[in-house]
Design an enzyme around this catalytic site. Structure first.
Site, PDB file in Angstrom:
ATOM      1  N   GLU A  51       0.877  -1.163   0.000  1.00  0.00           N
ATOM      2  CA  GLU A  51       0.000   0.000   0.000  1.00  0.00           C
ATOM      3  C   GLU A  51       0.910   1.207   0.000  1.00  0.00           C
ATOM      4  OE1 GLU A  51      -3.470  -1.043   2.904  1.00  0.00           O
ATOM      5  OE2 GLU A  51      -2.961   1.069   3.125  1.00  0.00           O
ATOM      6  N   ASP A  62      -5.399   9.981   9.772  1.00  0.00           N
ATOM      7  CA  ASP A  62      -4.128   9.416  10.178  1.00  0.00           C
ATOM      8  C   ASP A  62      -3.600   9.997  11.475  1.00  0.00           C
ATOM      9  OD1 ASP A  62      -3.279   7.438   8.165  1.00  0.00           O
ATOM     10  OD2 ASP A  62      -3.549   9.125   6.782  1.00  0.00           O
ATOM     11  N   TYR A 177     -11.474  -3.855   2.969  1.00  0.00           N
ATOM     12  CA  TYR A 177     -10.556  -3.421   4.028  1.00  0.00           C
ATOM     13  C   TYR A 177     -11.397  -3.188   5.274  1.00  0.00           C
ATOM     14  CZ  TYR A 177      -6.610  -0.706   6.002  1.00  0.00           C
ATOM     15  OH  TYR A 177      -5.573  -0.235   6.772  1.00  0.00           O
TER      16      TYR A 177
END
Lengths: 280, 403
Positions: A51, A62, A177
């Site tokens: 990734e 994040d 995911y």
């Protein structure tokens, strides 16, 4: 849509009866040369999928580790163009390892969706994860990417309820995911028992492989995850190895690449041994 | 420019104003965003919710806020007849509280036990902390470290009100970075937490919801100006960062063909210097913080830092409805520099005895520029969106005023 490297790699993993390791690194972190070196070394170190983060100034999902890696890459001159060049460089040497570009929508939108898909395909990109594009915004790039033969990977989360889940996985391809915690990257870790239940729930709605990410930091945790899912994603912990190997000026120390690849090998060993242990 | 039959119909079901708006958020947040939308739709059609809003707006905020004829400023400028909508007289000193009461009630209705917010100038932070004290809900405010330095009195106020103020050092340490941190907090605490966004931006339904809560400004102006002058205004002027005070004033009038709208962005040191916050005048469409809208960004889609003397306008984006109103041409977007705003700050203080917020001073400066040319028959209403007590240190520093 046509079979992609991602489909082929998951098929191979099934034949080997083992789970996969997905590693995340940011394109251009900490500098273009080191980043290319890391990328080239990852398959031999045991990464089954890569990734590759597309750096963005405002990575809302994040934690500090990936925020800083994004900042380093941008400071080092990373752009969408250099990210795609990095993939093309990697592809000259490796025709098999799937590359999934991960990031936020704005840099892709500004590059131009059509131009981006064309150039990504030509560079050898296999999948896309765009954090801030839920199914509600599927017209932006999810549907066009299928036409271009690139898997658009959807994120599912603990908050994705039973009503919503079928709609999320309906358009998914490549794999699904699962974000194992409600939180940002590189923070809390989920309990394996919760991950197992969540993966079972997902399997009731999709036949696609399931990769689990967020909060997976050690070979042991990665092994635990692939005992219940098809692949484990490790990002912040790996990016942390970059941070640990910078000098005071933020430049790469000589051992940086080996530290990242060494940790990848440890993760890969954990993942490869997991099912063997489970079978014994 | 093609005339639309209405400019008040947006957003559509997907949260779009033309191509702007939308719901660009991570999946983890998406179910909650849909829940906010559902609850807001129910609340909007619930008479009990409206009654509760009215109760707090009238007895707690002090609405309606007065419409004041700025006679000396009118004489000084020698042109349009200038009225101030006195949002500075609201409890907590700005229009921000209107929205906070509404969303605070909504958070309570959703059973949320914790409220987070971002703040730039601190006005939204103070308003949020105030409502949280009133409704007894724990409150965390994200504020850029640079803004904490230049808006110290508001930081103190928030803490007194029981809020936890978390400094944000990431990025430029201003409003955009506080929004990022608030979003990160929300993702991690999605079960318990309500995110009380302070401006008419963010993912759908926030831009529409915040606008609706701020439309009380324009609705009151319509009634007040009709009472005072027997007719509707010709010109409406407001400053614009994210755009909530402007949209609140403008929206109720958007379909009045003879009303002209002027929104004032912050030009900082000057558009040509690149150190400004004028997303519409000098930015381009992109996607950030949950919506597609005009942004300050580089050619690679990286968001650039905004610059303004006024912390409340120091944001590289703008609400999506403004982006649409800009493209349709219904609203004019202009910009005012730090220096012009400072001059207007002093002018208003001396002439009218009103110390305006530096944000509002941008609108005053624009009125100063245009009033003369408009002529005496023109009826102009400007939104005095907040009071300037919080800016005294900044102004004293730049203007060299001693104690």
């Amino acid at each position: 849509m046509p079979v992609t490297r991602i489909d082929r790699r998951f098929a191979a993993l099934r034949r080997e009866n083992r789970g996969g390791l997905v590693v995340f690194v940011t394109a251009g972190d900490p500098d273009p040369r080191t980043s290319a070196e890391i990328l080239r070394g990852l398959p031999a170190a045991g990464a089954d999928f890569i990734e590759l983060g597309m750096p963005f100034s405002d990575p809302m999902a994040d934690g500090p580790a990936i925020q800083m890696s994004s900042q380093r890459a941008l400071k080092g001159g990373a752009t969408m163009k250099t990210t795609l060049e990095l993939v093309a460089d990697f592809r000259q040497r490796d025709g098999e390892t799937p590359i999934i570009l991960m990031g936020y929508y704005n840099p892709v939108y500004i590059f131009g969706v059509d131009a981006f898909l064309n150039e990504a395909k030509a560079a050898g990109v296999d999948g896309l994860i765009i954090v801030d594009l839920p199914p509600e915004e599927e017209n932006e790039i999810c549907l066009p990417s299928r036409m271009a033969g690139i898997n658009f990977i959807y994120l599912t989360a603990p908050t994705t309820d039973e009503i919503r889940l079928p709609r999320v996985v309906e358009k998914a391809s490549g794999f699904v995911y699962y974000v194992s915690i409600t939180g940002i990257t590189g923070t809390a870790s989920a309990r394996i028992e919760d991950v197992r239940k969540a993966v079972e729930r997902l399997r009731r709605h999709t036949d696609l492989p399931i990769a689990v990410g967020f909060g997976i930091k050690t070979p042991e945790q990665a092994a635990g995850v692939v005992a219940v899912a098809d692949a484990a994603v490790v990002g912040s912990a790996l990016v942390g190895k970059v941070t640990e190997n910078l000098d005071e000026d933020g430049k790469a120390r000589p051992g940086l690449t080996n530290a990242v690849l060494g940790f990848t090998a440890e993760l890969a060993k954990g993942v490869r041994d997991a099912r063997l242990k489970g079978a014994a | 420019m093609e005339q639309l039959s209405t400019y008040r119909a947006g957003p559509d079901d997907s949260g779009r104003f033309g191509i702007y708006g939308g719901r660009f958020v991570a999946e983890t947040l998406m179910p909650l965003i849909l829940d906010v939308e559902r609850t807001y739709k129910e609340a909007r059609n619930d008479a009990a919710f409206a009654a509760e809003m009215d109760y707090y707006l009238s007895t707690y905020v002090g609405r309606p806020s007065p419409l004041f004829f700025a006679e000396r400023l009118t004489r000084h400028l020698g042109g349009a007849k200038i009225y101030f909508k006195r949002e500075d007289l609201n409890h907590t000193g700005a229009h921000k509280i209107n929205n906070c009461i509404g969303q605070g009630l909504l958070a309570r209705r959703m059973g949320k036990t914790r409220i987070i917010a971002e703040t730039g100038a601190g006005q939204h932070g103070v308003a949020t902390a105030t409502v949280c004290a009133l409704f007894d809900i724990p409150c965390v405010i994200y504020m850029g470290s640079k803004d904490i330095d230049r808006q110290a009195p508001n930081v103190f106020r928030m803490k007194m009100l029981g809020a936890e103020v978390k400094p944000v050092t990431a990025g430029s340490g201003t409003l955009k970075d506080s929004l990022n941190e608030a979003l990160r907090d929300w993702v991690a605490n999605v079960e318990t937490t309500y995110y009380l966004i302070g401006t008419s931006a963010g993912p759908h339904p926030y831009p529409a919801m915040v606008r609706d809560f701020q439309c009380v400004i324009g609705d009151e102006v319509r009634e007040q100006i009709t009472g005072a002058e027997g007719r509707l205004p010709d010109t409406l002027v407001a400053c614009i960062g994210g755009g909530s005070n402007a949209i609140g004033l403008f929206h109720p009038f958007l379909d009045e063909k003879n009303v002209r709208f002027v929104a004032v962005e912050a030009a900082g040191k000057g558009i040509e210097t690149g150190r400004h916050a004028a997303s519409l005048s000098a930015g381009s469409p992109g996607v950030l913080h949950g919506n597609r809208t005009y942004l300050l960004q580089d050619s690679d889609g990286q968001i650039e830092e905004a610059h303004s003397i006024s912390a409340g306008l120091d944001y590289p984006g703008i609400g999506p409805e403004h982006s649409w109103l800009h493209d349709t041409g219904r609203v004019e977007y202009v910009s005012i520099t730090d220096a012009e705003a400072l001059e207007a700050f002093h002018l208003c203080t001396r002439l009218e005895g009103i110390i305006p917020a530096l944000e509002s001073a941008h609108a005053i400066a624009q009125v100063g520029k245009m009033a003369g040319a408009l002529g005496a028959g023109n009826l102009l209403v400007m939104n005095l969106s907040g009071r300037g007590d919080k800016d005294l240190d900044t102004v004293a520093r730049v203007s060299g005023v001693g104690p």
